[in-house]
Each structure stands twice: as structure tokens, then as C-alpha cells.
Enzyme design. Structure first.
Site, short mmCIF file in Angstrom:
data_model
loop_
_atom_site.label_atom_id
_atom_site.label_comp_id
_atom_site.label_asym_id
_atom_site.label_seq_id
_atom_site.Cartn_x
_atom_site.Cartn_y
_atom_site.Cartn_z
N VAL A 239 0.34 -1.01 1.38
CA VAL A 239 0.76 -1.84 0.24
C VAL A 239 2.28 -1.90 0.15
CG1 VAL A 239 0.55 -2.19 -2.25
CG2 VAL A 239 -1.35 -1.16 -0.99
N ARG B 120 7.47 9.76 4.17
CA ARG B 120 7.43 11.10 4.76
C ARG B 120 8.24 11.14 6.04
NH1 ARG B 120 1.13 11.86 3.69
NH2 ARG B 120 1.23 9.87 4.76
N GLU C 161 -1.63 -2.80 -12.79
CA GLU C 161 -2.61 -3.87 -12.49
C GLU C 161 -3.32 -3.63 -11.17
OE1 GLU C 161 -4.95 -6.32 -13.14
OE2 GLU C 161 -3.39 -7.04 -14.50
N GLY D 125 -7.60 -4.48 -7.00
CA GLY D 125 -6.56 -5.09 -6.15
C GLY D 125 -5.87 -6.28 -6.76
N ILE E 223 -7.05 -8.85 -8.26
CA ILE E 223 -7.67 -9.52 -9.41
C ILE E 223 -6.94 -9.14 -10.70
CG2 ILE E 223 -9.80 -9.86 -10.72
CD1 ILE E 223 -11.37 -8.92 -8.29
N GLY F 183 -11.72 -2.00 9.29
CA GLY F 183 -10.64 -1.52 8.42
C GLY F 183 -10.98 -1.59 6.94
N GLU G 210 -12.32 3.86 5.15
CA GLU G 210 -11.47 4.92 5.69
C GLU G 210 -12.27 5.73 6.72
OE1 GLU G 210 -8.35 5.77 4.37
OE2 GLU G 210 -8.41 4.18 2.87
N ASP H 194 -14.26 6.35 -5.97
CA ASP H 194 -13.20 5.35 -6.14
C ASP H 194 -13.58 4.39 -7.29
OD1 ASP H 194 -10.83 3.68 -4.93
OD2 ASP H 194 -12.50 2.27 -5.10
N LYS I 66 -11.82 3.71 -11.26
CA LYS I 66 -11.53 2.40 -11.87
C LYS I 66 -12.31 2.24 -13.18
CE LYS I 66 -10.61 0.69 -7.28
NZ LYS I 66 -11.21 0.13 -6.07
P1 NAP Z 1 -0.70 4.43 2.69
O1 NAP Z 1 -0.82 3.30 3.65
O2 NAP Z 1 -1.31 5.72 3.07
O3 NAP Z 1 0.86 4.66 2.42
C1 NAP Z 1 1.36 5.76 1.73
C2 NAP Z 1 2.88 5.77 1.83
O4 NAP Z 1 3.39 6.81 1.02
C3 NAP Z 1 3.41 6.01 3.25
O5 NAP Z 1 4.54 5.23 3.47
C4 NAP Z 1 3.76 7.49 3.24
O6 NAP Z 1 4.87 7.79 4.09
C5 NAP Z 1 4.20 7.68 1.80
N1 NAP Z 1 3.95 9.04 1.33
C6 NAP Z 1 2.75 9.64 1.13
N2 NAP Z 1 2.90 10.89 0.68
C7 NAP Z 1 4.24 11.09 0.61
C8 NAP Z 1 5.04 12.19 0.22
N3 NAP Z 1 4.49 13.34 -0.17
N4 NAP Z 1 6.38 12.04 0.26
C9 NAP Z 1 6.94 10.88 0.66
N5 NAP Z 1 6.23 9.79 1.03
C10 NAP Z 1 4.89 9.90 1.00
O7 NAP Z 1 -1.28 4.03 1.26
P2 NAP Z 1 -1.61 2.57 0.71
O8 NAP Z 1 -2.91 2.10 1.27
O9 NAP Z 1 -0.41 1.70 0.83
O10 NAP Z 1 -1.89 2.91 -0.82
C11 NAP Z 1 -0.86 3.20 -1.73
C12 NAP Z 1 -1.44 3.30 -3.14
O11 NAP Z 1 -2.02 2.05 -3.48
C13 NAP Z 1 -2.55 4.33 -3.31
O12 NAP Z 1 -2.46 4.93 -4.58
C14 NAP Z 1 -3.83 3.50 -3.21
O13 NAP Z 1 -4.92 4.08 -3.91
C15 NAP Z 1 -3.37 2.23 -3.88
N6 NAP Z 1 -4.13 1.04 -3.49
C16 NAP Z 1 -4.24 0.73 -2.18
C17 NAP Z 1 -4.95 -0.40 -1.82
C18 NAP Z 1 -5.12 -0.80 -0.38
O14 NAP Z 1 -5.78 -1.81 -0.10
N7 NAP Z 1 -4.52 -0.10 0.57
C19 NAP Z 1 -5.56 -1.22 -2.81
C20 NAP Z 1 -5.39 -0.86 -4.16
C21 NAP Z 1 -4.67 0.26 -4.49
P3 NAP Z 1 4.78 7.62 5.70
O15 NAP Z 1 4.72 6.14 5.94
O16 NAP Z 1 6.03 8.22 6.21
O17 NAP Z 1 3.54 8.33 6.11
#
Ligand code: NAP
Length: 447
Positions: free
Chosen positions: A26, A57, A138, A143, A145, A196, A199, A210, A214
Site C-alpha cells: 500500500v 525496515r 477509511e 479497502g 470502499i 496473490g 497470504e 481479519d 473490521k
Molecule cells: P507490507 O507490504 O507488508 O508493507 C509493510 C511496510 O512496513 C514495509 O515497507 C516494511 O518495511 C515496513 N515495516 C514493517 N514493520 C516495520 C518496522 N518495524 N519498522 C520499520 N518499517 C516497518 O504491508 P501492506 O500490505 O502494505 O499493508 C500495510 C497496512 O495496510 C497493514 O496494516 C494492512 O493490514 C493494511 N491494509 C493492507 C491492504 C492490502 O491490500 N495490502 C488492504 C487494506 C489494508 P520493508 O519494506 O523494509 O520490509
């Protein structure tokens, strides 16, 4: 940057400093849009956004389209002095401490972190309230919506009675493939993983957790009461079989994993709130039954507005980024105007959460029985004894077993019964000598 608006025509508006925590699925999309659509966003806000730091990270990781000079691992330094902090790292810690620090220093925060909010909604909202800033979320539910703002703002003058949603795309994809292609659960899950949608560890999705997060957030917002994930009754879809899906289809139903949040006035335990997640039968004519693939939809029943349905993509980097940026524009506009806007007094309503045992629904029970006279009478007697009532019984002849006993499939559709009565009835049915197995027990919603 020069921004033309009523207040600042021709004047240079000071940029709003935005710090991002996380740059994954995201975050990458959000950062790219802030960088590439700066002019358009500035026009909408009345001031430009300046992305000041992106916390990750691993700063050495390849991140195409992202300005590498903004990457840092120093989260405290990144949020210091930021007008807006966007939290997209996920998980509980360090996200919770960083959001709290950001709120305490007067930054507004935008997050998509449903897991964190579902466990700490009251605490974090109260921290935002105390600090006089906004905590927007939001993207944490369904997502792309728009659902948080409609529930929290558009329907603020109404009384929401019930929300029923398909809020997890992974499970909807799996159940949809089982329904439309006749696939087994494992086959649908592994395809969801290849595409994809799921997970590598699918527990949070298929176990319903999950969706429960919500449901907790939606309930808190809709009913103005603190509801946490621990208050949500959760059942997953791991035990849904092709046979259950086919039986449902035969009878004009589809199985969906539903999040149900409602005010209950007539339960065995009195009045209160119910938040629950489980797979349920929906009539194929119900609007939510038409939600296919990994899409999400939320169906709301409100006292004055009647029925409303919101539909769209519930996950994915780009759709989720749309919801995040909507929140960013909203909080940025308030910053430009010089205030956070009016907050309602959070959580001022009765928060009694009713146990699942007191909740009333209809059920379909499928039994594998020995096909001989007296079976229907024995089953009916147990229902009568337990105070449960049957609406419909349907028997189809099955195979003979190794001992030559002919089997039959008996499907019982019940009238509304409490969960407690139903459980007692099913336990006793399972003990009947003529019942070979209780094949499935599933609730009916939307009838
Ligand atoms: P993601 O792809 O796993 O990305 C997580 C990011 O956070 C990465 O850039 C990671 O760094 C960084 N990170 C994680 N732990 C860290 C720490 N301790 N210190 C510093 N940086 C850290 O996650 P995502 O899918 O984008 O999701 C992000 C959030 O949005 C979550 O809360 C998820 O529930 C929510 N969300 C996601 C979706 C979706 O479709 N993906 C939909 C709705 C809501 P690195 O890149 O260096 O590893």
C-alpha cells in the site's frame, strides 16, 4: 507552490509535512501518488504536501518509483514535526507507539491498520481527541470502499440498526470458486495464494479474524460504543465442504463469510449489541449474494435511510491507496483551515455485547441418517423437546453402507432459534442411533 483557492489566491501556501511509516504494497502506491499527483492534490487541499520521510525496515531494498533519499529506519526522527503521519507498516508494535507519539505531538494520523484499531480503537481515538487532532482509517475496512465516512459522517443523523458485510476478499474468492466451479476448499485456497489474494499463512483470512477486526471497527463506529475484536464471535470457513456448497445451491442459497453487526432488542439475554463473523447461507436473490471473486460489499440498514449497499475492491495496493489518500486530503484540508473539525463524543452509547448463545437466527442442519421408518419422528421429538421448531425437512436417498444399511441425507431448515437452543438440539441429534453423522450446521442470514 502557488495554490489558487479562495483563501490563498496568489499566495504561497506553506507545504504540509507528511511522514510515512511503511512502504510495502500500500505504501508504495501512496508515496507514488503523493509524488506524481502533487499539483492536483495541492489544488484539492489548498496547500502542497511534502513527503518528508518514509520509514522502512530495509533501506537498501529496490523500490522502483520511490525517492530513495526519503527512506529511513529512524521512525522517531521521521515523525518529529510532521503535520500528517501515514501509518502503513501494519501489526501492533511499533505501529501503536508511533501513532500515539504522533498524535501526542499534534500530528493527524491516517492508518489502514485494522488489526491495531480492532484491539485499541477506544485508546487511540481518545488519544486523538485529547490531542485535538484526527485519526482517520477509511482503508482499514473494505479497502477502497468508502464505508467509514458514510457510517461516521453521512449517517450520523440516522440510527444504524444493522450492518452485514462481505469484508474479506480472500474468503469470498474461495467460497465463490467453490460455488461456481465446484472446487474443494484446499484447491480454491491454493489458487487464491497463487493469484496473490491469500497470504502464505492464510489463518487470519480463512479463520475469520481479519473480518472480525473490521466488524469490531464498524460496530464501534456505527453504534457509538467500544467494541473490540475480543467481543466479536468468530467462525472461519475451513470446514466448508463442496457438499455443503452444493446442498446450499440446490436450495437457492450461496455460502458467504459474513460480518454481522447489529442492535438486538429481543434476545434471550435482553437488549444490546451483537458483532459476529461466520459463514452463512444467503438467498441467491440477496444483493450480497451477487458479490463475486475477491470483491467486498457492505449492506447497511438504517432507521431513516433504509437499505444501502457499498461495493468495490476490498484490498490491493492501488485501491487501498485511494482510501488512504482520501483521508490524507481530508485531514490536510482541516489543517489548512486551522482546526481538526468537530469530533463527536466517542462511545457514548450502551456497549453491552450479547453472547452468541443469545442470538437468534435460522439454521440449516444436514444429517446423514439411516433410511428407515421412525427417523423423522425421532428427529422431530428432539426438536419439540428442546423448544426448537422446524420449518422444512427434506430427505434424499443416499448410498448403502458396508453393512447394507441404506442411508439418507436429511436437511432440516429451522425457524428462528437461539444459538443455545440450537446447540442443545444438535448435540442430542448427534446422539440418536439413527443419525450416522451431523454433516453440517449453518446459519441463514438475509431472509
Ligand atoms: P507490507 O507490504 O507488508 O508493507 C509493510 C511496510 O512496513 C514495509 O515497507 C516494511 O518495511 C515496513 N515495516 C514493517 N514493520 C516495520 C518496522 N518495524 N519498522 C520499520 N518499517 C516497518 O504491508 P501492506 O500490505 O502494505 O499493508 C500495510 C497496512 O495496510 C497493514 O496494516 C494492512 O493490514 C493494511 N491494509 C493492507 C491492504 C492490502 O491490500 N495490502 C488492504 C487494506 C489494508 P520493508 O519494506 O523494509 O520490509
Amino acid at each position: 507552490m502557488r495554490v489558487n483557492d479562495e483563501r490563498g489566491k496568489g499566495e504561497d501556501m506553506q507545504a504540509l509535512k507528511v511522514a510515512m511509516l511503511g512502504c510495502g504494497v500500500v505504501g508504495t502506491e501512496v508515496a507514488a501518488r503523493i509524488q506524481n499527483r502533487g499539483e492536483a492534490l495541492a489544488e484539492r487541499i489548498g496547500a502542497p504536501l511534502e513527503l518528508s520521510a518514509i520509514v522502512v525496515r530495509d533501506t537498501a531494498k529496490e523500490r522502483p518509483g520511490i525517492d530513495a533519499s526519503l527512506l529511513t529506519t529512524d521512525a522517531e526522527a521521521a515523525i518529529a514535526g510532521a503535520d500528517i503521519v501515514i501509518e502503513l507498516m501494519g501489526g501492533i508494535e511499533p505501529a501503536k507507539s508511533l501513532i500515539t507519539a504522533a498524535l501526542d505531538q499534534g500530528s493527524s494520523v491516517v492508518t489502514a491498520n485494522k488489526a491495531l484499531l480492532a484491539a485499541n480503537y477506544v485508546e487511540l481515538m481518545s488519544a486523538a481527541d485529547r490531542a485535538g487532532v484526527r485519526l482517520e482509517h477509511e482503508a482499514a475496512v473494505a479497502g477502497a470502499i468508502p464505508i467509514i465516512r458514510p457510517v461516521g459522517d453521512s449517517l450520523a443523523g440516522d440510527r444504524i440498526e444493522r450492518i452485514m458485510g462481505i469484508v474479506n476478499g480472500t474468503t469470498n474468492y474461495i467460497l465463490d470458486q467453490m460455488d461456481s466451479e465446484g472446487w474443494a476448499f484446499d484447491e480454491a485456497l491454493s489458487t487464491a495464494q497463487e493469484l496473490g489474494y491469500a497470504e502464505a499463512d492464510p489463518t487470519a483470512d480463512v479463520g475469520g479474524h481479519d473480518a472480525a477486526a473490521k466488524a469490531a471497527i464498524l460496530s464501534s463506529l456505527a453504534f457509538h460504543a467500544p467494541v473490540t475484536i475480543d467481543d466479536v464471535h468468530v467462525e472461519g470457513i475451513e470446514d466448508i465442504t463442496p457438499d455443503m456448497v452444493a446442498t446450499a445451491k440446490d436450495q437457492g442459497f450461496v455460502i458467504k463469510l459474513l460480518a454481522v453487526c447489529e442492535r438486538v432488542n429481543d434476545s434471550a439475554a435482553g437488549s444490546g449489541l451483537s458483532a459476529r463473523v461466520y459463514p452463512a447461507l444467503l438467498p441467491r436473490t440477496h444483493p450480497l449474494a451477487t458479490v463475486r471473486g475477491a470483491f467486498n460489499a457492505v449492506f447497511i440498514e438504517a432507521e431513516a435511510a433504509g437499505s444501502l449497499m457499498f461495493y468495490g475492491q476490498g484490498a490491493g495496493g492501488s485501491p487501498t491507496a485511494s482510501a488512504v489518500l482520501g483521508d490524507v486530503v481530508s485531514v490536510a484540508r482541516r489543517k489548512v483551515l486551522g482546526g481538526r473539525g468537530q469530533y463527536e463524543r466517542p462511545f457514548h452509547e450502551d456497549s453491552r455485547i450479547l453472547p452468541i448463545s443469545a442470538i437468534t437466527t435460522r439454521y440449516h442442519i444436514t444429517l446423514d441418517v439411516v433410511d428407515r421408518p421412525g427417523v423423522l419422528a425421532a428427529v422431530s421429538e428432539i426438536f419439540a423437546d428442546e423448544g426448537a421448531s422446524i420449518e422444512l425437512m427434506r430427505q434424499t436417498v443416499g448410498e448403502a453402507d458396508e453393512q447394507g444399511n441404506q442411508h439418507a441425507k436429511l436437511v432440516l431448515a429451522t425457524h428462528s432459534n437461539t444459538d443455545a437452543v440450537l446447540r442443545g438440539t444438535v448435540d442430542r441429534l448427534g446422539d440418536l442411533p439413527v443419525v450416522r453423522a451431523v454433516k453440517s450446521v449453518i446459519r441463514v442470514e438475509g431472509q
